[in-house]
Design an enzyme around this catalytic site. Structure first.
Site, PDB file in Angstrom:
ATOM      1  N   GLU A  77     -14.603  90.853  81.901  1.00  0.00           N
ATOM      2  CA  GLU A  77     -15.768  90.043  81.499  1.00  0.00           C
ATOM      3  C   GLU A  77     -16.457  89.485  82.735  1.00  0.00           C
ATOM      4  OE1 GLU A  77     -17.045  89.709  78.525  1.00  0.00           O
ATOM      5  OE2 GLU A  77     -15.427  90.057  77.080  1.00  0.00           O
ATOM      6  N   ASP A  87     -20.929  96.387  75.022  1.00  0.00           N
ATOM      7  CA  ASP A  87     -19.558  96.675  74.604  1.00  0.00           C
ATOM      8  C   ASP A  87     -19.262  98.174  74.698  1.00  0.00           C
ATOM      9  OD1 ASP A  87     -16.977  95.943  73.203  1.00  0.00           O
ATOM     10  OD2 ASP A  87     -17.833  97.300  71.717  1.00  0.00           O
ATOM     11  N   ASP A 140     -20.404  92.713  79.045  1.00  0.00           N
ATOM     12  CA  ASP A 140     -19.197  92.703  78.226  1.00  0.00           C
ATOM     13  C   ASP A 140     -18.055  93.341  78.998  1.00  0.00           C
ATOM     14  OD1 ASP A 140     -17.666  92.038  76.039  1.00  0.00           O
ATOM     15  OD2 ASP A 140     -18.404  93.644  74.760  1.00  0.00           O
ATOM     16  N   GLY A 141     -16.856  92.940  78.638  1.00  0.00           N
ATOM     17  CA  GLY A 141     -15.647  93.513  79.198  1.00  0.00           C
ATOM     18  C   GLY A 141     -14.740  93.959  78.076  1.00  0.00           C
ATOM     19  N   HIS A 148     -19.411  91.402  68.605  1.00  0.00           N
ATOM     20  CA  HIS A 148     -19.239  92.246  67.426  1.00  0.00           C
ATOM     21  C   HIS A 148     -19.926  91.655  66.196  1.00  0.00           C
ATOM     22  CE1 HIS A 148     -16.439  94.351  69.989  1.00  0.00           C
ATOM     23  NE2 HIS A 148     -15.821  93.212  70.198  1.00  0.00           N
ATOM     24  N   ASP A 177     -20.327  87.387  75.710  1.00  0.00           N
ATOM     25  CA  ASP A 177     -19.577  86.984  74.516  1.00  0.00           C
ATOM     26  C   ASP A 177     -18.241  86.354  74.907  1.00  0.00           C
ATOM     27  OD1 ASP A 177     -18.021  89.179  75.206  1.00  0.00           O
ATOM     28  OD2 ASP A 177     -18.478  90.323  73.408  1.00  0.00           O
TER      29      ASP A 177
END
Length: 142
Positions: A43, A131, A5-6, A121, A67
């Protein structure tokens, strides 16, 4: 299994990337960031750092969850056309983040990666942990 994740505070702004790697009962986490970057770059950095961290002798399957539709579609769909057109998009404009796309493409060619998209999320534990790592990797504003 890898989750990446970024995150970015402002876009552009300070950003971070996070990686959760799970192999059997072993787990490894990675995080980092940059002072002036974009969410898409973070990301991509998460995926790059994850693939770089795989043991070079490992030749098995890798499942990488992101994501980011930008990363997912970029590496599995768009990149083929970009490469054919000399790293240009269909509108003849240069590909944004070409430095990272080239790096990710080279790493993707080394490993047998299955790219998977996960809704961010949405309570998926691996994604939520990646995250948190990305947010922790963000540099503090001066």
């Amino acid at each position: 299994m890898i989750y990446t994740d970024g995150a970015c505070s402002g876009n552009p702004g300070p950003g971070g990337w996070g990686v959760l790697m799970q192999f059997g009962d072993k787990e490894k986490t990675l995080k980092g960031g940059e002072h002036d970057t974009t969410n898409n770059r973070m990301e991509m950095m998460a995926a790059i750092k994850a693939l770089e961290a795989i043991n070079e002798k490992y030749r098995g399957n890798v499942t990488l969850w992101t994501d980011s539709t930008y990363v997912m579609k970029g590496i599995t769909e768009w990149i083929h056309g970009w490469k054919k057109r000399g790293w240009k998009k269909s509108d003849k404009k240069p590909v944004v983040n070409v430095d990272l796309w080239k790096e990710l493409d080279a790493l993707n060619a080394i490993h047998n990666v299955t790219w998977k998209w996960v809704k961010g999320h949405a309570g998926v534990e691996g994604n939520e942990r990646a995250d948190k790592l990305a947010r922790a990797g963000m540099p503090v504003r001066d």
